[in-house]
Motif scaffolding. Structure first.
Motif, PDB file in Angstrom:
ATOM      1  N   VAL A   1       0.842  -1.199   0.000  1.00 17.96           N
ATOM      2  CA  VAL A   1       0.000   0.000   0.000  1.00 17.96           C
ATOM      3  C   VAL A   1       0.877   1.249   0.000  1.00 17.96           C
ATOM      4  O   VAL A   1       0.617   2.212  -0.734  1.00 17.96           O
ATOM      5  CB  VAL A   1      -0.958  -0.007   1.216  1.00 17.96           C
ATOM      6  N   MET A   2       1.937   1.225   0.809  1.00 18.05           N
ATOM      7  CA  MET A   2       2.833   2.370   0.876  1.00 18.05           C
ATOM      8  C   MET A   2       3.501   2.614  -0.481  1.00 18.05           C
ATOM      9  O   MET A   2       3.578   3.753  -0.957  1.00 18.05           O
ATOM     10  CB  MET A   2       3.894   2.144   1.952  1.00 18.05           C
ATOM     11  N   PHE A   3       3.950   1.550  -1.119  1.00 18.39           N
ATOM     12  CA  PHE A   3       4.597   1.688  -2.425  1.00 18.39           C
ATOM     13  C   PHE A   3       3.612   2.190  -3.478  1.00 18.39           C
ATOM     14  O   PHE A   3       3.944   3.061  -4.284  1.00 18.39           O
ATOM     15  CB  PHE A   3       5.224   0.357  -2.848  1.00 18.39           C
ATOM     16  N   ALA A   4       2.396   1.644  -3.469  1.00 24.50           N
ATOM     17  CA  ALA A   4       1.381   2.081  -4.435  1.00 24.50           C
ATOM     18  C   ALA A   4       1.045   3.566  -4.243  1.00 24.50           C
ATOM     19  O   ALA A   4       0.888   4.306  -5.221  1.00 24.50           O
ATOM     20  CB  ALA A   4       0.121   1.237  -4.301  1.00 24.50           C
ATOM     21  N   ALA A   5       0.952   4.011  -2.992  1.00 22.64           N
ATOM     22  CA  ALA A   5       0.684   5.424  -2.718  1.00 22.64           C
ATOM     23  C   ALA A   5       1.837   6.293  -3.202  1.00 22.64           C
ATOM     24  O   ALA A   5       1.618   7.378  -3.760  1.00 22.64           O
ATOM     25  CB  ALA A   5       0.440   5.640  -1.226  1.00 22.64           C
ATOM     26  N   PHE A   6       3.063   5.811  -3.020  1.00 20.59           N
ATOM     27  CA  PHE A   6       4.231   6.557  -3.490  1.00 20.59           C
ATOM     28  C   PHE A   6       4.224   6.680  -5.011  1.00 20.59           C
ATOM     29  O   PHE A   6       4.442   7.759  -5.561  1.00 20.59           O
ATOM     30  CB  PHE A   6       5.516   5.874  -3.012  1.00 20.59           C
ATOM     31  N   VAL A   7       3.951   5.578  -5.698  1.00 26.25           N
ATOM     32  CA  VAL A   7       3.904   5.598  -7.166  1.00 26.25           C
ATOM     33  C   VAL A   7       2.783   6.524  -7.635  1.00 26.25           C
ATOM     34  O   VAL A   7       2.961   7.312  -8.573  1.00 26.25           O
ATOM     35  CB  VAL A   7       3.739   4.168  -7.726  1.00 26.25           C
ATOM     36  N   ALA A   8       1.627   6.452  -6.989  1.00 31.82           N
ATOM     37  CA  ALA A   8       0.513   7.338  -7.345  1.00 31.82           C
ATOM     38  C   ALA A   8       0.905   8.798  -7.153  1.00 31.82           C
ATOM     39  O   ALA A   8       0.569   9.654  -7.988  1.00 31.82           O
ATOM     40  CB  ALA A   8      -0.718   6.995  -6.509  1.00 31.82           C
ATOM     41  N   GLN A   9       1.629   9.064  -6.069  1.00 28.73           N
ATOM     42  CA  GLN A   9       2.057  10.436  -5.818  1.00 28.73           C
ATOM     43  C   GLN A   9       2.978  10.929  -6.935  1.00 28.73           C
ATOM     44  O   GLN A   9       2.835  12.061  -7.406  1.00 28.73           O
ATOM     45  CB  GLN A   9       2.771  10.517  -4.472  1.00 28.73           C
ATOM     46  N   VAL A  10       3.913  10.110  -7.360  1.00 28.42           N
ATOM     47  CA  VAL A  10       4.825  10.499  -8.440  1.00 28.42           C
ATOM     48  C   VAL A  10       4.045  10.734  -9.729  1.00 28.42           C
ATOM     49  O   VAL A  10       4.257  11.736 -10.428  1.00 28.42           O
ATOM     50  CB  VAL A  10       5.921   9.418  -8.635  1.00 28.42           C
ATOM     51  N   ILE A  11       3.137   9.844 -10.050  1.00 28.59           N
ATOM     52  CA  ILE A  11       2.353   9.981 -11.289  1.00 28.59           C
ATOM     53  C   ILE A  11       1.494  11.245 -11.252  1.00 28.59           C
ATOM     54  O   ILE A  11       1.489  12.030 -12.207  1.00 28.59           O
ATOM     55  CB  ILE A  11       1.490   8.721 -11.520  1.00 28.59           C
ATOM     56  N   PHE A  12       0.776  11.443 -10.141  1.00 24.39           N
ATOM     57  CA  PHE A  12      -0.084  12.623 -10.055  1.00 24.39           C
ATOM     58  C   PHE A  12       0.722  13.921 -10.089  1.00 24.39           C
ATOM     59  O   PHE A  12       0.326  14.871 -10.764  1.00 24.39           O
ATOM     60  CB  PHE A  12      -0.932  12.577  -8.781  1.00 24.39           C
ATOM     61  N   ARG A  13       1.830  13.953  -9.373  1.00 23.55           N
ATOM     62  CA  ARG A  13       2.576  15.199  -9.270  1.00 23.55           C
ATOM     63  C   ARG A  13       3.376  15.514 -10.520  1.00 23.55           C
ATOM     64  O   ARG A  13       3.354  16.637 -11.025  1.00 23.55           O
ATOM     65  CB  ARG A  13       3.507  15.165  -8.055  1.00 23.55           C
ATOM     66  N   TYR A  14       4.111  14.536 -11.043  1.00 25.20           N
ATOM     67  CA  TYR A  14       5.067  14.833 -12.102  1.00 25.20           C
ATOM     68  C   TYR A  14       4.537  14.570 -13.503  1.00 25.20           C
ATOM     69  O   TYR A  14       5.022  15.165 -14.465  1.00 25.20           O
ATOM     70  CB  TYR A  14       6.368  14.064 -11.873  1.00 25.20           C
ATOM     71  N   PHE A  15       3.573  13.689 -13.652  1.00 31.72           N
ATOM     72  CA  PHE A  15       3.050  13.409 -14.989  1.00 31.72           C
ATOM     73  C   PHE A  15       1.732  14.120 -15.256  1.00 31.72           C
ATOM     74  O   PHE A  15       1.471  14.557 -16.365  1.00 31.72           O
ATOM     75  CB  PHE A  15       2.896  11.894 -15.200  1.00 31.72           C
ATOM     76  N   LEU A  16       0.892  14.225 -14.228  1.00 29.58           N
ATOM     77  CA  LEU A  16      -0.417  14.856 -14.416  1.00 29.58           C
ATOM     78  C   LEU A  16      -0.461  16.284 -13.864  1.00 29.58           C
ATOM     79  O   LEU A  16      -1.465  16.964 -14.023  1.00 29.58           O
ATOM     80  CB  LEU A  16      -1.503  14.009 -13.734  1.00 29.58           C
ATOM     81  N   ASN A  17       0.612  16.698 -13.197  1.00 34.01           N
ATOM     82  CA  ASN A  17       0.704  18.028 -12.596  1.00 34.01           C
ATOM     83  C   ASN A  17      -0.466  18.297 -11.647  1.00 34.01           C
ATOM     84  O   ASN A  17      -1.033  19.391 -11.617  1.00 34.01           O
ATOM     85  CB  ASN A  17       0.802  19.110 -13.673  1.00 34.01           C
ATOM     86  N   LEU A  18      -0.863  17.268 -10.889  1.00 29.57           N
ATOM     87  CA  LEU A  18      -1.938  17.367  -9.907  1.00 29.57           C
ATOM     88  C   LEU A  18      -1.420  16.887  -8.544  1.00 29.57           C
ATOM     89  O   LEU A  18      -1.542  15.712  -8.209  1.00 29.57           O
ATOM     90  CB  LEU A  18      -3.138  16.492 -10.318  1.00 29.57           C
ATOM     91  N   PRO A  19      -0.808  17.784  -7.790  1.00 23.30           N
ATOM     92  CA  PRO A  19      -0.302  17.350  -6.485  1.00 23.30           C
ATOM     93  C   PRO A  19      -1.446  16.839  -5.592  1.00 23.30           C
ATOM     94  O   PRO A  19      -2.536  17.411  -5.577  1.00 23.30           O
ATOM     95  CB  PRO A  19       0.326  18.603  -5.891  1.00 23.30           C
ATOM     96  N   THR A  20      -1.204  15.749  -4.915  1.00 20.88           N
ATOM     97  CA  THR A  20      -2.215  15.166  -4.032  1.00 20.88           C
ATOM     98  C   THR A  20      -1.641  15.032  -2.625  1.00 20.88           C
ATOM     99  O   THR A  20      -0.484  14.675  -2.442  1.00 20.88           O
ATOM    100  CB  THR A  20      -2.635  13.774  -4.521  1.00 20.88           C
ATOM    101  N   GLY A  21      -2.461  15.308  -1.648  1.00 23.78           N
ATOM    102  CA  GLY A  21      -2.026  15.188  -0.266  1.00 23.78           C
ATOM    103  C   GLY A  21      -2.301  13.814   0.317  1.00 23.78           C
ATOM    104  O   GLY A  21      -1.570  13.347   1.192  1.00 23.78           O
ATOM    105  N   TRP A  22      -3.329  13.151  -0.196  1.00 21.99           N
ATOM    106  CA  TRP A  22      -3.698  11.867   0.388  1.00 21.99           C
ATOM    107  C   TRP A  22      -2.616  10.819   0.209  1.00 21.99           C
ATOM    108  O   TRP A  22      -2.458   9.934   1.047  1.00 21.99           O
ATOM    109  CB  TRP A  22      -5.030  11.362  -0.178  1.00 21.99           C
ATOM    110  N   THR A  23      -1.833  10.917  -0.870  1.00 22.96           N
ATOM    111  CA  THR A  23      -0.786   9.930  -1.092  1.00 22.96           C
ATOM    112  C   THR A  23       0.330  10.075  -0.060  1.00 22.96           C
ATOM    113  O   THR A  23       0.819   9.074   0.466  1.00 22.96           O
ATOM    114  CB  THR A  23      -0.213  10.057  -2.509  1.00 22.96           C
ATOM    115  N   SER A  24       0.703  11.306   0.238  1.00 17.68           N
ATOM    116  CA  SER A  24       1.723  11.523   1.277  1.00 17.68           C
ATOM    117  C   SER A  24       1.218  11.063   2.637  1.00 17.68           C
ATOM    118  O   SER A  24       1.945  10.435   3.409  1.00 17.68           O
ATOM    119  CB  SER A  24       2.091  13.003   1.362  1.00 17.68           C
TER     120      SER A  24
END
Length: 168
Positions: A24-47
């Motif tokens: 779960v931690m790894f999936a949240a980290f990957v989601a955070q990278v995708i949302f922030r750097y590829f979609l330019n949508l920073p998310t707080g829930w992943t952190s």
């Protein structure tokens, strides 16, 4: 069913829970990278989820997954004395740690209960749920030290075996 097979099943279940938390931690980290750097949508829930999983993984692992032989210890003094004295050291340190963990439980319980008034920023999980892992951890470690003290008192467990050729 033998006690050993039940214990082995519980250990395996604890390891599976630990692995799931890591997943779960790894999936949240990957989601955070995708949302922030590829979609330019920073998310707080992943952190938030990553931090929660880290907290739970560390305390869950220390309570249920890491064995006594896998713990890191500074045994410079206790490792250099005869086995009888090692048992005395094990009993004294076990009693001290047992007292510390059991002594912290009332205050920890009060704190965890008090924190039910607040919840996490993004996931809205009550802090009492998040911090309850410390109560679980303290009880599990206290039970472990009761067992270790009993083993030292009944000579069922000595400290690390002497190195080959060492006739302590």
């Amino acid at each position: 069913m033998q006690l050993r097979s039940v214990g082995g099943g519980l250990i395996r279940a604890a390891e599976i829970v630990q692995a799931a938390m890591l997943g779960v931690m790894f999936a949240a980290f990957v989601a955070q990278v995708i949302f922030r750097y590829f979609l330019n949508l920073p998310t707080g829930w992943t952190s938030e989820l990553t931090v929660i999983m880290w907290l739970w993984m560390v305390l869950w692992g220390a309570a249920f997954v890491v064995t006594e032989d896998e713990e890191i210890r500074f045994d410079l003094v206790s490792g250099s004395v005869r086995r009888g004295l090692q048992r005395i050291f094990a009993i004294i340190s076990g009693l001290a740690l047992l007292g510390a963990y059991l002594g912290s439980l009332p205050a920890a319980w009060d704190y965890v209960s008090f924190m039910s008034r607040q919840s996490s920023a993004y996931l809205k999980i009550p802090f009492s749920w998040l911090f309850s892992i410390y109560i679980i951890f303290s009880i599990a470690v206290a039970i472990r030290y009761i067992w270790l003290i009993w083993q030292a008192l009944t000579e069922r467990r000595s400290a690390d075996p002497a190195p080959e050729g060492d006739a302590r």
